[in-house]
Write an enzyme that holds these catalytic residues in place. Sequence first.
Site, PDB file in Angstrom:
ATOM      1  N   LYS A   1      46.778  30.030  38.451  1.00 46.84           N
ATOM      2  CA  LYS A   1      47.761  30.052  39.548  1.00 46.84           C
ATOM      3  C   LYS A   1      47.059  30.598  40.794  1.00 46.84           C
ATOM      4  CE  LYS A   1      50.527  32.047  41.860  1.00 46.84           C
ATOM      5  NZ  LYS A   1      50.414  32.091  43.317  1.00 46.84           N
TER       6      LYS A   1
ATOM      7  N   GLU B   1      42.870  43.331  38.106  1.00 43.88           N
ATOM      8  CA  GLU B   1      41.858  43.729  39.094  1.00 43.88           C
ATOM      9  C   GLU B   1      42.611  43.861  40.406  1.00 43.88           C
ATOM     10  OE1 GLU B   1      38.755  44.307  38.346  1.00 43.88           O
ATOM     11  OE2 GLU B   1      38.676  43.407  36.355  1.00 43.88           O
TER      12      GLU B   1
ATOM     13  N   CYS C   1      37.958  43.368  48.287  1.00 41.26           N
ATOM     14  CA  CYS C   1      38.564  44.473  47.537  1.00 41.26           C
ATOM     15  C   CYS C   1      37.653  45.698  47.547  1.00 41.26           C
ATOM     16  CB  CYS C   1      38.863  44.039  46.114  1.00 41.26           C
ATOM     17  SG  CYS C   1      37.442  43.291  45.303  1.00 41.26           S
TER      18      CYS C   1
ATOM     19  N   GLU D   1      45.120  50.305  51.743  1.00 45.28           N
ATOM     20  CA  GLU D   1      44.173  49.193  51.851  1.00 45.28           C
ATOM     21  C   GLU D   1      44.601  48.306  53.021  1.00 45.28           C
ATOM     22  OE1 GLU D   1      44.265  46.150  48.760  1.00 45.28           O
ATOM     23  OE2 GLU D   1      42.074  46.193  48.735  1.00 45.28           O
TER      24      GLU D   1
HETATM   25  P1  NAD Z   1      48.782  39.574  46.091  1.00 50.78           P
HETATM   26  O1  NAD Z   1      49.031  40.591  45.069  1.00 50.78           O
HETATM   27  O2  NAD Z   1      49.730  39.431  47.208  1.00 50.78           O
HETATM   28  O3  NAD Z   1      48.714  38.120  45.421  1.00 50.78           O
HETATM   29  C1  NAD Z   1      47.811  37.832  44.371  1.00 50.78           C
HETATM   30  C2  NAD Z   1      48.352  36.682  43.568  1.00 50.78           C
HETATM   31  O4  NAD Z   1      49.551  37.098  42.925  1.00 50.78           O
HETATM   32  C3  NAD Z   1      48.711  35.449  44.383  1.00 50.78           C
HETATM   33  O5  NAD Z   1      48.369  34.296  43.647  1.00 50.78           O
HETATM   34  C4  NAD Z   1      50.216  35.584  44.530  1.00 50.78           C
HETATM   35  O6  NAD Z   1      50.864  34.358  44.732  1.00 50.78           O
HETATM   36  C5  NAD Z   1      50.604  36.186  43.213  1.00 50.78           C
HETATM   37  N1  NAD Z   1      51.845  36.958  43.216  1.00 50.78           N
HETATM   38  C6  NAD Z   1      52.376  37.691  44.218  1.00 50.78           C
HETATM   39  N2  NAD Z   1      53.510  38.290  43.810  1.00 50.78           N
HETATM   40  C7  NAD Z   1      53.715  37.938  42.518  1.00 50.78           C
HETATM   41  C8  NAD Z   1      54.709  38.241  41.537  1.00 50.78           C
HETATM   42  N3  NAD Z   1      55.735  39.051  41.801  1.00 50.78           N
HETATM   43  N4  NAD Z   1      54.564  37.706  40.322  1.00 50.78           N
HETATM   44  C9  NAD Z   1      53.529  36.911  40.014  1.00 50.78           C
HETATM   45  N5  NAD Z   1      52.568  36.571  40.895  1.00 50.78           N
HETATM   46  C10 NAD Z   1      52.652  37.086  42.139  1.00 50.78           C
HETATM   47  O7  NAD Z   1      47.292  39.811  46.600  1.00 50.78           O
HETATM   48  P2  NAD Z   1      46.520  38.988  47.718  1.00 50.78           P
HETATM   49  O8  NAD Z   1      47.074  39.386  49.039  1.00 50.78           O
HETATM   50  O9  NAD Z   1      46.488  37.541  47.360  1.00 50.78           O
HETATM   51  O10 NAD Z   1      45.030  39.514  47.559  1.00 50.78           O
HETATM   52  C11 NAD Z   1      44.570  40.635  48.166  1.00 50.78           C
HETATM   53  C12 NAD Z   1      44.497  41.764  47.168  1.00 50.78           C
HETATM   54  O11 NAD Z   1      43.634  41.391  46.107  1.00 50.78           O
HETATM   55  C13 NAD Z   1      43.909  43.033  47.733  1.00 50.78           C
HETATM   56  O12 NAD Z   1      44.681  44.125  47.324  1.00 50.78           O
HETATM   57  C14 NAD Z   1      42.528  43.091  47.105  1.00 50.78           C
HETATM   58  O13 NAD Z   1      41.992  44.376  47.004  1.00 50.78           O
HETATM   59  C15 NAD Z   1      42.763  42.478  45.796  1.00 50.78           C
HETATM   60  N6  NAD Z   1      41.512  41.998  45.210  1.00 50.78           N
HETATM   61  C16 NAD Z   1      40.997  42.696  44.141  1.00 50.78           C
HETATM   62  C17 NAD Z   1      39.804  42.285  43.569  1.00 50.78           C
HETATM   63  C18 NAD Z   1      39.245  42.998  42.381  1.00 50.78           C
HETATM   64  O14 NAD Z   1      38.399  42.423  41.702  1.00 50.78           O
HETATM   65  N7  NAD Z   1      39.658  44.215  42.081  1.00 50.78           N
HETATM   66  C19 NAD Z   1      39.127  41.183  44.075  1.00 50.78           C
HETATM   67  C20 NAD Z   1      39.676  40.498  45.161  1.00 50.78           C
HETATM   68  C21 NAD Z   1      40.884  40.919  45.707  1.00 50.78           C
END
Ligand code: NAD
Length: 497
Positions: free
Chosen positions: A191, A267, A302, A401
């Site tokens: 997804k 993650e 991240c 963040e």
């Molecule tokens: P996000 O949590 O908004 O979304 C991530 C994914 O989750 C998307 O595909 C989104 O559609 C989905 N999603 C959102 N709400 C959901 C729900 N209630 N149920 C199921 N799925 C849902 O994050 P983002 O804005 O896409 O990404 C940025 C974040 O990702 C930052 O916090 C960053 O630090 C983190 N990140 C972490 C790593 C790591 O390896 N630790 C790597 C890259 C990014």
Amino acid sequence: MSTPTRADWEQRARSLAVEGRAFIDGKYWAAVSGATFDCLSPIDGRLLGKVASCDAADADLAVAVARQTFESGVWSRLAPVKRKAVLIRFAELLEAHREELALLETLDMGKPISDALRIDIPAAARAIRWNGEAIDKIYDEVAATAHDELGLVTREPVGVVAAIVPWNFPLLMACWKLGPALASGNSVILKPSEKSPLTAIRVAALALEAGVPAGVLNVLPGYGHTVGKALALHMDVDCLVFTGSTRTAKQLMVYAGESNMKRVWLEAGGKSPNIVFADAPDLAAAAEAAAGAIAFNQGEVCTAGSRLLVERSIKDEFLPLVLEALKRWKPGHPLDPETNVGALVDSQQLNTVLGYIEAGRAEGARLLTGGKRILEETGGTYVEPTLFDGVGNAMKIAREEIFGPVLSVIAFDTVEEAIRIANDTTYGLAAALWTRDLSKAHRTARALRAGSVWVNQYDGGDMTAPFGGFKQSGNGRDKSLHAFDKYTELKATWIKL
Ligand code: NAD
């Protein structure tokens, strides 16, 4: 072969075919509801295409297909050496299509084309290849039993895996999951983020072409949380792997608890400290790294080194070096091969970042450079790399963040104080420290509560090293052989002889 110019990339962008449908059972399909959403480019706001807005009905369909494929054994019981060959072909296809994939990634999420081409796509291919190559070299165990018994400890694929990924490294984050998930024989439903769905959709067809059987890799794009939530609550998904924000990560644990107790591996976010001690071996190198740690990928990383902890005695000497280095990180058109800072992913993220810059000012931090939206006339979402001095670790810009190019400088006087400030965060993804004193480096590294610690560099690592967080940065690890723990169940088979 000559390197494409900006004009070449723009020409290709105009004629690029964009696939926006879901991929289930080896074919592209519209969402069951027929709904779509607009996929816009943050470069200039242009419409890239209509993307299927999947929901619970599509999730049911994809999970049923994934389950049936898993049970059939067509992939799950294939000899590891054969899965390896298929995954290596998949990696080769990613490489063969690297310019197309890099262009999709850049148009979709705004990162510089040079980064997409030199970093994202090769690293995604490496993740697939590395895991493929590993899978026929991992042995199971024989327990230390009494003479008349045989105890086998074996690993089995966990079953149907849902992988929910973010938009900052769309294909790379997907491949960190797909590599070990597919190598160990699972069926997967990927997804992608609604902000960057295009490469995930495209590579599903490449996986099929490589020989991954239909139904083993399915891709469900969707708008908002609808389809992700449906997968997370699904009673027939065995394992949920996620990269994204801590807020969503926590919600997914709730969904798992409310449904079938599926395994959840997360993650999540970070607020990583980058500690520069007065005895850093090379202040110029530390300054270069500090600038890159916040400006690379527009700060949408991240592990961004968003808190720069500087020993007070060298601050006056060090900060001008950081400012000088930051000047070399300039937002520009992402399709220009010279550009090293692109557009933020969308206007929502732009407003979030500008809001944090405002909060920094309001809380009394000193803005030394940046702070503004630029290139607004292009219709794109560009923010200058920004540096605040005089930041206290209790300020909002030091605690939350930002996910944009905003760097907070925090002064300290002793090693103990540096460690205390570094660990004073809800996150624990990464940390760096700069010193020429070997014992201090080891002592500090041990004291830092983070999944990755870098010494005299920023952002080191490879497929060979586990990646993930302490505390609210997540659980489990991507990359390395440790990642297989997430995608396999351990079985003990005890035989009386
Ligand atoms: P996000 O949590 O908004 O979304 C991530 C994914 O989750 C998307 O595909 C989104 O559609 C989905 N999603 C959102 N709400 C959901 C729900 N209630 N149920 C199921 N799925 C849902 O994050 P983002 O804005 O896409 O990404 C940025 C974040 O990702 C930052 O916090 C960053 O630090 C983190 N990140 C972490 C790593 C790591 O390896 N630790 C790597 C890259 C990014």
